[in-house]
Design an enzyme around this catalytic site. Structure first.
Site, PDB file in Angstrom:
ATOM      1  N   GLU A 139      -3.482 -14.316   3.354  1.00 55.75           N
ATOM      2  CA  GLU A 139      -3.721 -13.168   4.237  1.00 55.75           C
ATOM      3  C   GLU A 139      -5.218 -13.039   4.553  1.00 55.75           C
ATOM      4  O   GLU A 139      -5.614 -12.826   5.697  1.00 55.75           O
ATOM      5  CB  GLU A 139      -3.213 -11.885   3.573  1.00 55.75           C
ATOM      6  N   THR A 149       2.099  -2.686   8.521  1.00 54.00           N
ATOM      7  CA  THR A 149       2.155  -3.349   9.831  1.00 54.00           C
ATOM      8  C   THR A 149       3.585  -3.831  10.077  1.00 54.00           C
ATOM      9  O   THR A 149       4.191  -4.433   9.180  1.00 54.00           O
ATOM     10  CB  THR A 149       1.168  -4.533   9.861  1.00 54.00           C
ATOM     11  N   GLY A 203      -6.403  -5.747   4.124  1.00 55.00           N
ATOM     12  CA  GLY A 203      -6.248  -6.978   3.335  1.00 55.00           C
ATOM     13  C   GLY A 203      -7.214  -7.058   2.165  1.00 55.00           C
ATOM     14  O   GLY A 203      -7.447  -8.142   1.631  1.00 55.00           O
ATOM     15  N   GLY A 204      -7.759  -5.924   1.763  1.00 56.39           N
ATOM     16  CA  GLY A 204      -8.769  -5.912   0.681  1.00 56.39           C
ATOM     17  C   GLY A 204     -10.116  -5.570   1.288  1.00 56.39           C
ATOM     18  O   GLY A 204     -10.598  -6.278   2.178  1.00 56.39           O
ATOM     19  N   THR A 234       0.818  -1.217   0.000  1.00 57.61           N
ATOM     20  CA  THR A 234       0.000   0.000   0.000  1.00 57.61           C
ATOM     21  C   THR A 234       0.856   1.273   0.000  1.00 57.61           C
ATOM     22  O   THR A 234       1.884   1.346   0.680  1.00 57.61           O
ATOM     23  CB  THR A 234      -0.923  -0.011   1.241  1.00 57.61           C
ATOM     24  N   ALA A 278      -2.224   4.633  -3.453  1.00 59.83           N
ATOM     25  CA  ALA A 278      -2.746   3.376  -4.038  1.00 59.83           C
ATOM     26  C   ALA A 278      -2.899   2.296  -2.989  1.00 59.83           C
ATOM     27  O   ALA A 278      -1.916   1.859  -2.375  1.00 59.83           O
ATOM     28  CB  ALA A 278      -1.812   2.878  -5.143  1.00 59.83           C
ATOM     29  N   ARG A 301     -24.042 -10.776  35.795  1.00 58.29           N
ATOM     30  CA  ARG A 301     -24.609  -9.443  36.028  1.00 58.29           C
ATOM     31  C   ARG A 301     -26.107  -9.532  36.318  1.00 58.29           C
ATOM     32  O   ARG A 301     -26.855 -10.144  35.551  1.00 58.29           O
ATOM     33  CB  ARG A 301     -24.376  -8.585  34.778  1.00 58.29           C
TER      34      ARG A 301
HETATM   35  C1  LIG Z   1      -4.043  -0.923  10.385  1.00 57.37           C
HETATM   36  C2  LIG Z   1      -3.725  -1.235   8.955  1.00 57.37           C
HETATM   37  C3  LIG Z   1      -2.700  -2.128   8.655  1.00 57.37           C
HETATM   38  C4  LIG Z   1      -2.347  -2.390   7.322  1.00 57.37           C
HETATM   39  N1  LIG Z   1      -1.262  -3.203   7.053  1.00 57.37           N
HETATM   40  C5  LIG Z   1      -0.790  -3.251   5.768  1.00 57.37           C
HETATM   41  C6  LIG Z   1       0.451  -3.915   5.485  1.00 57.37           C
HETATM   42  O1  LIG Z   1       1.092  -4.490   6.355  1.00 57.37           O
HETATM   43  N2  LIG Z   1       0.910  -3.888   4.212  1.00 57.37           N
HETATM   44  C7  LIG Z   1       0.235  -3.257   3.198  1.00 57.37           C
HETATM   45  O2  LIG Z   1       0.709  -3.265   2.070  1.00 57.37           O
HETATM   46  N3  LIG Z   1      -0.956  -2.649   3.446  1.00 57.37           N
HETATM   47  C8  LIG Z   1      -1.470  -2.624   4.696  1.00 57.37           C
HETATM   48  N4  LIG Z   1      -2.665  -1.980   4.958  1.00 57.37           N
HETATM   49  C9  LIG Z   1      -3.385  -1.346   3.857  1.00 57.37           C
HETATM   50  C10 LIG Z   1      -4.715  -1.967   3.504  1.00 57.37           C
HETATM   51  O3  LIG Z   1      -4.533  -3.184   2.844  1.00 57.37           O
HETATM   52  C11 LIG Z   1      -5.487  -0.932   2.685  1.00 57.37           C
HETATM   53  O4  LIG Z   1      -5.886   0.081   3.589  1.00 57.37           O
HETATM   54  C12 LIG Z   1      -6.657  -1.485   1.959  1.00 57.37           C
HETATM   55  O5  LIG Z   1      -6.248  -2.354   0.943  1.00 57.37           O
HETATM   56  C13 LIG Z   1      -7.531  -0.383   1.337  1.00 57.37           C
HETATM   57  O6  LIG Z   1      -6.789   0.526   0.611  1.00 57.37           O
HETATM   58  P1  LIG Z   1      -6.941   2.109   0.899  1.00 57.37           P
HETATM   59  O7  LIG Z   1      -6.869   2.310   2.347  1.00 57.37           O
HETATM   60  O8  LIG Z   1      -5.956   2.830   0.046  1.00 57.37           O
HETATM   61  O9  LIG Z   1      -8.411   2.467   0.437  1.00 57.37           O
HETATM   62  P2  LIG Z   1      -8.877   2.858  -1.054  1.00 57.37           P
HETATM   63  O10 LIG Z   1      -8.373   1.874  -2.018  1.00 57.37           O
HETATM   64  O11 LIG Z   1      -8.541   4.292  -1.289  1.00 57.37           O
HETATM   65  O12 LIG Z   1     -10.440   2.714  -0.911  1.00 57.37           O
HETATM   66  C14 LIG Z   1     -11.279   3.727  -0.358  1.00 57.37           C
HETATM   67  C15 LIG Z   1     -12.731   3.255  -0.504  1.00 57.37           C
HETATM   68  O13 LIG Z   1     -13.032   3.103  -1.893  1.00 57.37           O
HETATM   69  C16 LIG Z   1     -13.516   1.801  -2.144  1.00 57.37           C
HETATM   70  N5  LIG Z   1     -13.092   1.321  -3.462  1.00 57.37           N
HETATM   71  C17 LIG Z   1     -11.856   1.340  -4.013  1.00 57.37           C
HETATM   72  N6  LIG Z   1     -11.866   0.732  -5.214  1.00 57.37           N
HETATM   73  C18 LIG Z   1     -13.137   0.313  -5.436  1.00 57.37           C
HETATM   74  C19 LIG Z   1     -13.790  -0.377  -6.502  1.00 57.37           C
HETATM   75  N7  LIG Z   1     -13.121  -0.809  -7.572  1.00 57.37           N
HETATM   76  N8  LIG Z   1     -15.113  -0.620  -6.380  1.00 57.37           N
HETATM   77  C20 LIG Z   1     -15.810  -0.203  -5.288  1.00 57.37           C
HETATM   78  N9  LIG Z   1     -15.234   0.452  -4.252  1.00 57.37           N
HETATM   79  C21 LIG Z   1     -13.921   0.702  -4.324  1.00 57.37           C
HETATM   80  C22 LIG Z   1     -12.891   0.950  -1.050  1.00 57.37           C
HETATM   81  O14 LIG Z   1     -13.605  -0.263  -0.878  1.00 57.37           O
HETATM   82  C23 LIG Z   1     -12.979   1.878   0.140  1.00 57.37           C
HETATM   83  O15 LIG Z   1     -14.254   1.853   0.685  1.00 57.37           O
HETATM   84  C24 LIG Z   1      -3.061  -1.767   6.275  1.00 57.37           C
HETATM   85  C25 LIG Z   1      -4.134  -0.905   6.579  1.00 57.37           C
HETATM   86  C26 LIG Z   1      -4.437  -0.615   7.880  1.00 57.37           C
HETATM   87  C27 LIG Z   1      -5.558   0.368   8.144  1.00 57.37           C
END
Ligand SMILES: Cc1cc2nc3c(=O)[nH]c(=O)nc-3n(C[C@H](O)[C@H](O)[C@H](O)COP(=O)(O)OP(=O)(O)OC[C@H]3O[C@@H](n4cnc5c(N)ncnc54)[C@H](O)[C@@H]3O)c2cc1C
Length: 392
Positions: free
Chosen positions: A255, A171, A376-377, A139, A143, A281
């Site tokens: 994952e 993480t 994780g998606g 991430t 992106a 309780r």
């Molecule tokens: C605590 C934490 C730990 C994490 N650990 C890791 C890690 O170790 N390594 C790593 O690489 N990543 C990690 N992540 C990242 C995590 O996998 C991403 O946050 C996640 O994949 C979503 O990506 P984004 O946050 O950029 O959201 P975005 O992709 O910006 O999405 C925002 C919103 O838009 C929606 N959306 C996006 N595309 C579509 C579509 N095609 N159709 C419909 N809706 C859509 C999404 O579902 C979401 O609701 C971590 C995240 C958190 C919060």
């Protein structure tokens, strides 16, 4: 060994035998004794001690699914599933599970599955021994779901690559010794232009820019990383150049499955704790669990948890036996992450005001569970995968 037979595709239980049940007991005992009593303190400190990796390694828990020649236990994903489930059930901290499992189940598997013998010796062996900590970096600030849209570049130079870019939400990002990092290795990037390089913390230009503050998972560190002209030797390329997308997809299955399994463990804990509280309780002269409304709440929670477990174990069985299971894994991830959040919320309701207080760990369960439909998606991405698998 008693093996529960499962012959058909619709059979639900994975083949857990008595050896797995022994492991379940020993993990549960360890977690209850050496993790659960410290969770409050580690949550407050915003990370569990690094030594916990060493202790888990000593007991063989970091290498359950890896071969003995690398210091592992020679087991398989079923052993790892038990570890993940019991850690969530007996530990009661999403953050501790996240930190340990990001290392064992998302950073180390690509090294084992796609790495050369030399790479396995460099990172897998010390990883299993708890001496080097790994993280997976996909991430980026721009992106997340759109994995193919990453912008971190690895430009070919003599002897290796020059890496520039940034990763976020990683993480173990703050304390990782090595980062399995997705980079663009062609101008266009995308599906055919991503490669994985192993970056090491001491490389000049590799920086932890921030430790992120978050809603839950407090005992795990989540980092933002930046790379400025990081020179990465060619021997740190993992798998084929431009073949990184295959690695991403291979990793996602486990994952997501382990997130589902973790949720199953967390649901079991929440139900046990809630039943005990409802019997203890009292209100209006009787235990609150003797009110039909509360009994029905608990019955709903138990039914949801059982459905989640069956769905997850079925996906696990398909995964374990090498069958195509992308849709089933996505369904398990989608369903369990919402289910555990709903169950945590119902549990909080049954605990009344005490549920809102820190000392019972229920408010933590709600905060921790909220990550599930994102990490994780996301739910939306899971639905895309499931829908597309149906030809839509
Ligand atoms: C605590 C934490 C730990 C994490 N650990 C890791 C890690 O170790 N390594 C790593 O690489 N990543 C990690 N992540 C990242 C995590 O996998 C991403 O946050 C996640 O994949 C979503 O990506 P984004 O946050 O950029 O959201 P975005 O992709 O910006 O999405 C925002 C919103 O838009 C929606 N959306 C996006 N595309 C579509 C579509 N095609 N159709 C419909 N809706 C859509 C999404 O579902 C979401 O609701 C971590 C995240 C958190 C919060």
């Amino acid at each position: 060994m008693t093996v529960i037979r499962d012959t058909g595709r619709r059979a639900v239980l994975p083949p857990f035998g008595s050896e797995h049940e022994e492991l379940r007991e020993s993990v549960g005992r360890f977690v209850a004794k050496e993790i659960a009593p410290h969770v409050d303190e580690w949550e407050e400190a915003r990370e569990f001690p690094r030594e916990l990796f060493g202790r888990c390694a000593e007991l063989g828990f970091l290498g359950l699914k890896f071969p003995e020649r690398y210091g592992g236990q020679g087991g398989d994903h079923l052993h790892d599933a038990i570890w993940v489930e019991e850690l969530a059930r007996a530990g009661g901290s999403g953050g501790v599970g996240a930190g340990l499992n990001a290392h064992t189940s998302i950073a180390m598997p690509p090294i084992f599955n796609f790495g050369s013998e030399e790479q396995r010796q460099r990172w897998l062996v010390p990883g299993i021994a708890g001496e080097k900590i790994g993280a997976l970096g996909i991430t980026e600030p721009g992106a997340g779901s759109d994995v193919a849209g990453i912008r971190t570049t690895a430009r070919r130079v003599e002897g290796g690559y020059l890496v520039n870019g940034a990763k976020t939400f990683i993480t173990n990002g703050v304390r990782a010794d090595f980062l399995v990092c997705a980079c663009k290795t062609t101008e266009e990037g995308g599906h055919g232009g991503i490669s994985f390089l192993v970056l090491e913390r001491e490389m000049p230009g590799y920086e932890v820019s921030r430790k992120l503050e978050k809603m839950g998972w407090h005992a795990s560190d989540t980092g933002e990383l930046s790379f400025t002209d990081v020179e990465v030797p060619a021997e740190n390329l993992l798998g084929e150049e431009n073949g990184g997308f295959k690695l991403i997809m291979a990793n996602f299955a486990w994952e997501r499955l382990l997130m589902a399994i973790g949720a199953v463990g967390a649901m079991r804990r929440l139900i046990d704790v809630t039943v005990a509280y409802a019997l203890d309780r009292e209100a209006f002269g009787r235990p609150i669990g003797k009110f039909q409304a509360i009994r029905h709440h608990v019955a709903e929670m138990a039914t949801k948890a059982e459905a989640a477990r069956a769905l997850t174990y079925n996906a696990l069985r398909l995964f374990h036996t090498g069958q195509d299971c992308i849709a089933e894994v996505s369904m398990a991830k989608l369903m369990t992450q919402r289910a555990v959040l709903e169950i945590a919320d119902q549990s909080l309701q049954i605990h009344g005001g005490y549920g809102y207080m820190r000392e019972y760990g229920i408010e933590r369960a709600v905060r921790d569970a909220r990550l599930g439909p994102i990490g994780g998606g996301t739910d939306e991405i899971m639905k895309e995968i499931i829908g597309k698998s149906m030809g839509l």
